[in-house]
Write a protein that holds these residues in place. Structure first.
Motif, short mmCIF file in Angstrom:
data_model
loop_
_atom_site.label_atom_id
_atom_site.label_comp_id
_atom_site.label_asym_id
_atom_site.label_seq_id
_atom_site.Cartn_x
_atom_site.Cartn_y
_atom_site.Cartn_z
N TYR A 1 7.32 1.18 14.21
CA TYR A 1 8.68 1.31 13.65
C TYR A 1 9.02 2.78 13.43
O TYR A 1 10.10 3.25 13.79
CB TYR A 1 8.76 0.52 12.34
N LEU A 2 8.09 3.52 12.85
CA LEU A 2 8.32 4.94 12.58
C LEU A 2 8.51 5.73 13.87
O LEU A 2 9.42 6.55 13.97
CB LEU A 2 7.14 5.52 11.78
N ALA B 1 0.18 4.18 7.11
CA ALA B 1 0.12 3.15 8.15
C ALA B 1 -1.17 3.26 8.96
O ALA B 1 -1.82 2.25 9.25
CB ALA B 1 1.34 3.24 9.06
N PHE B 2 -1.55 4.47 9.31
CA PHE B 2 -2.76 4.71 10.09
C PHE B 2 -4.00 4.30 9.29
O PHE B 2 -4.90 3.64 9.81
CB PHE B 2 -2.83 6.17 10.50
N LEU C 1 -0.03 -1.36 12.26
CA LEU C 1 0.52 -0.95 13.54
C LEU C 1 2.02 -1.21 13.66
O LEU C 1 2.73 -0.45 14.31
CB LEU C 1 -0.22 -1.65 14.67
N GLU C 2 2.51 -2.26 13.02
CA GLU C 2 3.95 -2.55 13.09
C GLU C 2 4.78 -1.43 12.47
O GLU C 2 5.78 -1.01 13.02
CB GLU C 2 4.27 -3.89 12.42
N ASN D 1 0.80 -1.22 0.00
CA ASN D 1 0.00 0.00 0.00
C ASN D 1 0.84 1.28 0.00
O ASN D 1 0.30 2.36 -0.20
CB ASN D 1 -0.93 0.03 1.22
N TYR D 2 2.12 1.16 0.25
CA TYR D 2 3.00 2.33 0.32
C TYR D 2 3.52 2.67 -1.07
O TYR D 2 3.70 1.79 -1.91
CB TYR D 2 4.18 2.06 1.26
N THR D 3 3.79 3.96 -1.31
CA THR D 3 4.37 4.37 -2.58
C THR D 3 5.82 3.88 -2.65
O THR D 3 6.41 3.52 -1.63
CB THR D 3 4.36 5.91 -2.73
#
Length: 78
Positions: free
Chosen positions: A64-65, A53-54, A59-60, A26-28
């Motif tokens: 991490y962030l 992420a939200f 949640l992982e 889902n991330y670019t």
């Protein structure tokens, strides 16, 4: 506790971030590169990664962030 974060790519970070490939897809590409340490994490990328992420309840990656980029956490999550 040794910090696993930074600009270098680590196997531990890869395992942590790829624990669920469905979330990671889902991330670019730019967000993925920053999360894996290929490019520097900026405040703008941090906000973008955290927002993604939200939205997908990853949640992982959110943990991490927060753990690895405390310099952005304080200002970005207000």
């Amino acid at each position: 506790m040794k910090k696993i974060c930074g600009t270098e790519f680590t196997t531990k970070a890869l395992i942590y971030l790829h624990s669920d490939i469905n979330f990671f897809s889902n991330y670019t590409e730019e967000e993925k590169d920053a999360l894996c340490g290929y490019i520097p994490m900026t405040e703008k990328l941090f906000k973008s990664c955290f927002k993604t992420a939200f939205e997908i309840c990853d949640l992982e990656t959110a943990d991490y962030l927060i753990e690895c980029f405390p310099e952005f956490t304080e200002n970005s999550l207000k």
